[in-house]
Design a protein around this motif. Sequence first.
Motif, PDB file in Angstrom:
ATOM      1  N   VAL A 181      28.053   5.842 -75.321  1.00  0.00           N
ATOM      2  CA  VAL A 181      28.433   4.782 -74.389  1.00  0.00           C
ATOM      3  C   VAL A 181      27.304   4.477 -73.409  1.00  0.00           C
ATOM      4  O   VAL A 181      27.045   3.315 -73.090  1.00  0.00           O
ATOM      5  N   SER A 182      26.606   5.507 -72.940  1.00  0.00           N
ATOM      6  CA  SER A 182      25.522   5.263 -71.984  1.00  0.00           C
ATOM      7  C   SER A 182      24.326   4.558 -72.617  1.00  0.00           C
ATOM      8  O   SER A 182      23.478   4.008 -71.905  1.00  0.00           O
ATOM      9  N   LEU A 183      24.254   4.562 -73.946  1.00  0.00           N
ATOM     10  CA  LEU A 183      23.205   3.791 -74.619  1.00  0.00           C
ATOM     11  C   LEU A 183      23.282   2.306 -74.281  1.00  0.00           C
ATOM     12  O   LEU A 183      22.282   1.582 -74.392  1.00  0.00           O
ATOM     13  N   MET A 184      24.478   1.831 -73.888  1.00  0.00           N
ATOM     14  CA  MET A 184      24.646   0.415 -73.580  1.00  0.00           C
ATOM     15  C   MET A 184      23.734  -0.029 -72.437  1.00  0.00           C
ATOM     16  O   MET A 184      23.401  -1.203 -72.328  1.00  0.00           O
ATOM     17  N   GLN A 185      23.341   0.922 -71.559  1.00  0.00           N
ATOM     18  CA  GLN A 185      22.461   0.563 -70.449  1.00  0.00           C
ATOM     19  C   GLN A 185      21.101   0.083 -70.936  1.00  0.00           C
ATOM     20  O   GLN A 185      20.503  -0.813 -70.340  1.00  0.00           O
ATOM     21  N   THR A 186      20.597   0.708 -71.993  1.00  0.00           N
ATOM     22  CA  THR A 186      19.229   0.411 -72.429  1.00  0.00           C
ATOM     23  C   THR A 186      19.161  -0.331 -73.755  1.00  0.00           C
ATOM     24  O   THR A 186      18.069  -0.665 -74.213  1.00  0.00           O
ATOM     25  N   LEU A 187      20.313  -0.607 -74.355  1.00  0.00           N
ATOM     26  CA  LEU A 187      20.327  -1.188 -75.693  1.00  0.00           C
ATOM     27  C   LEU A 187      19.558  -2.499 -75.784  1.00  0.00           C
ATOM     28  O   LEU A 187      18.812  -2.724 -76.745  1.00  0.00           O
ATOM     29  N   VAL A 188      19.719  -3.378 -74.801  1.00  0.00           N
ATOM     30  CA  VAL A 188      19.107  -4.710 -74.910  1.00  0.00           C
ATOM     31  C   VAL A 188      17.767  -4.810 -74.186  1.00  0.00           C
ATOM     32  O   VAL A 188      17.129  -5.865 -74.245  1.00  0.00           O
ATOM     33  N   ILE A 189      17.335  -3.736 -73.514  1.00  0.00           N
ATOM     34  CA  ILE A 189      16.089  -3.836 -72.744  1.00  0.00           C
ATOM     35  C   ILE A 189      14.904  -4.304 -73.591  1.00  0.00           C
ATOM     36  O   ILE A 189      14.132  -5.176 -73.162  1.00  0.00           O
ATOM     37  N   PRO A 190      14.726  -3.786 -74.824  1.00  0.00           N
ATOM     38  CA  PRO A 190      13.570  -4.244 -75.599  1.00  0.00           C
ATOM     39  C   PRO A 190      13.594  -5.728 -75.958  1.00  0.00           C
ATOM     40  O   PRO A 190      12.535  -6.314 -76.211  1.00  0.00           O
ATOM     41  N   ILE A 191      14.777  -6.334 -75.993  1.00  0.00           N
ATOM     42  CA  ILE A 191      14.849  -7.744 -76.408  1.00  0.00           C
ATOM     43  C   ILE A 191      15.151  -8.695 -75.258  1.00  0.00           C
ATOM     44  O   ILE A 191      15.280  -9.905 -75.483  1.00  0.00           O
ATOM     45  N   VAL A 192      15.240  -8.178 -74.025  1.00  0.00           N
ATOM     46  CA  VAL A 192      15.547  -9.056 -72.881  1.00  0.00           C
ATOM     47  C   VAL A 192      14.562 -10.215 -72.762  1.00  0.00           C
ATOM     48  O   VAL A 192      14.964 -11.370 -72.579  1.00  0.00           O
ATOM     49  N   GLU A 217      13.058 -11.734 -75.013  1.00  0.00           N
ATOM     50  CA  GLU A 217      13.217 -12.640 -76.145  1.00  0.00           C
ATOM     51  C   GLU A 217      14.595 -13.286 -76.212  1.00  0.00           C
ATOM     52  O   GLU A 217      14.822 -14.173 -77.051  1.00  0.00           O
ATOM     53  N   LEU A 218      15.519 -12.862 -75.361  1.00  0.00           N
ATOM     54  CA  LEU A 218      16.885 -13.374 -75.458  1.00  0.00           C
ATOM     55  C   LEU A 218      16.987 -14.899 -75.332  1.00  0.00           C
ATOM     56  O   LEU A 218      17.757 -15.529 -76.074  1.00  0.00           O
ATOM     57  N   PRO A 219      16.246 -15.550 -74.398  1.00  0.00           N
ATOM     58  CA  PRO A 219      16.350 -17.013 -74.336  1.00  0.00           C
ATOM     59  C   PRO A 219      16.010 -17.679 -75.669  1.00  0.00           C
ATOM     60  O   PRO A 219      16.698 -18.619 -76.099  1.00  0.00           O
ATOM     61  N   ARG A 220      14.983 -17.178 -76.354  1.00  0.00           N
ATOM     62  CA  ARG A 220      14.619 -17.762 -77.657  1.00  0.00           C
ATOM     63  C   ARG A 220      15.635 -17.379 -78.734  1.00  0.00           C
ATOM     64  O   ARG A 220      16.060 -18.226 -79.533  1.00  0.00           O
ATOM     65  N   LEU A 221      16.063 -16.130 -78.734  1.00  0.00           N
ATOM     66  CA  LEU A 221      16.982 -15.659 -79.773  1.00  0.00           C
ATOM     67  C   LEU A 221      18.344 -16.329 -79.687  1.00  0.00           C
ATOM     68  O   LEU A 221      19.001 -16.573 -80.709  1.00  0.00           O
ATOM     69  N   LEU A 222      18.775 -16.644 -78.463  1.00  0.00           N
ATOM     70  CA  LEU A 222      20.104 -17.219 -78.265  1.00  0.00           C
ATOM     71  C   LEU A 222      20.057 -18.705 -77.942  1.00  0.00           C
ATOM     72  O   LEU A 222      21.109 -19.304 -77.676  1.00  0.00           O
TER      73      LEU A 222
END
Length: 508
Positions: free
Chosen positions: A33-44, A46-51
């Motif tokens: 569950v605590s992985l959720m804190q860092t799960l998206v950090i590598p793609i933050v 890129e998120l505007p382009r990805l989404l």
Amino acid sequence: MSDAPAPTTATGGAAPPRSNAVVAVLAFSGIVVSLMQTLVIPIVPELPRLLAAPASDAAWAVTATLLAAAVATPVMGRLGDMYGKRRMLLASIGLLVVGSVVAALSDTLTPMIVGRALQGLAAGVIPLGISIMRDELPAERLGSATALMSASLGVGGALGLPAAALIADHFDWHVLFWTSAVLGVVAGALVVALVPESKVRGGGRFDVVGGAGLAVGLVCLLLGISKGGDWGWTSTTTLGLFAAAVLVLLAWGRWELRVAEPLVDLRSTARRQVLVTNFASIAVGFAMFAMSLVIPQLLQLPSETGYGLGQSMLSAGLVMAPSGLVMMAIAPVSAAVSRAKGPRTTLMIGALIVAAGYGLNIALMSEVWHFVLVSCVIGAGIGFAYGSMPALIMGAVPASETAAANSFNTLMRSIGTSVASAVAGVILAQLTTTLGPVTFPSQDGFRTVLAVGAGAALLAFAVAAFIPRRGGVAVGEETLRASSAEPDGADGVDGVDGAGVKEPVRKG
């Protein structure tokens, strides 16, 4: 409601079968569950382009998880005390799996936000796991087990960053969420197979008004903190949210004091040991998150700045990973110190170690090994501090309120991390340097954040000094001796003395 036979619990009796497996499964679930804190950090970035969304809107993929976690933590804790902690643990893991699948299937912003919010609703797993341990483990195992479970919040964050960076570098970004879903399924299956349902229940009726009021108040507060830097701290929106948070939370507190079966028992929360521990938790949460904000940035900034080390996201994650292992290794040490000197002393030691780590980082920030050393020192301090908090909380509340009290304490840590993010953002935005056309936070800015982190740790030390000494060792055999030495309600709560907890009523 008639009393059922007492189950084997931490308050006495023979050790339940498979207690080692119970500890391992609950700690694994907390890490997942605590992985959720860092799960998206590598793609933050890129998120505007990805989404296909503006950067300001894409940031909601992070904010939604924060807000959902803040609301879910106290609610799931109360539901666990009422209807069964294992049942609510499985419900939380189920929400994590569903949210992960929704995010994995998303290519636009709205389903991503929905998925991330559902993932955030799983945040109650760690306090629920601590409460199950209290009900099911023998006294001699409880201290080290709860210390490990509490530390899993930091362990998952530290280990998750390099794992997420590795996946993001070599696979499609959706694999991040499929991996999360698979881990959630594994955790849920292990809980079903190996974790028993506790018979310690508080019963009663869920406080719907209290739940809604706390949700609205927390959303207004944390939304103002997390988005104030983007909207402007003096903007009408930000100030309006803060004003709404104050008014709603004051009204919520009045309601909770008047209702027969509150979501959060504010009278128990106002007991000195619980109240002071929660204030210290805010400061510790602030201090912990400052490390997560500063070290990865310094490692990844271009070396041309003169202080950045030009490392990749994966390398930065690998530098942080040992701190998670240190937190895990410190858990039994933290429990041993708590048994010998009391969890108050353990918390104070942890706060001093964290402050020393930040002081070390101010002086050492020019080599990769400097950051490995600093993150391990700070991780050791966090391990001590986080390991002591469940002991302090459980030593001051009845067993029937354990999940709710631990959940509220976890919420206090989360508020601390949110404030840390906002404060660091303001400092780094004001103290900058320019390299060509690009502006970066300056070295003085980073050192200022580190100094503030050290100050927060020293504040936690000072606050912890006000925890009653007779809170002593809140778990284990010492608690049993202490709780039998004083009359019921010695410190203002029926059936609870100043040092420990009386044998609760067991309800089927």
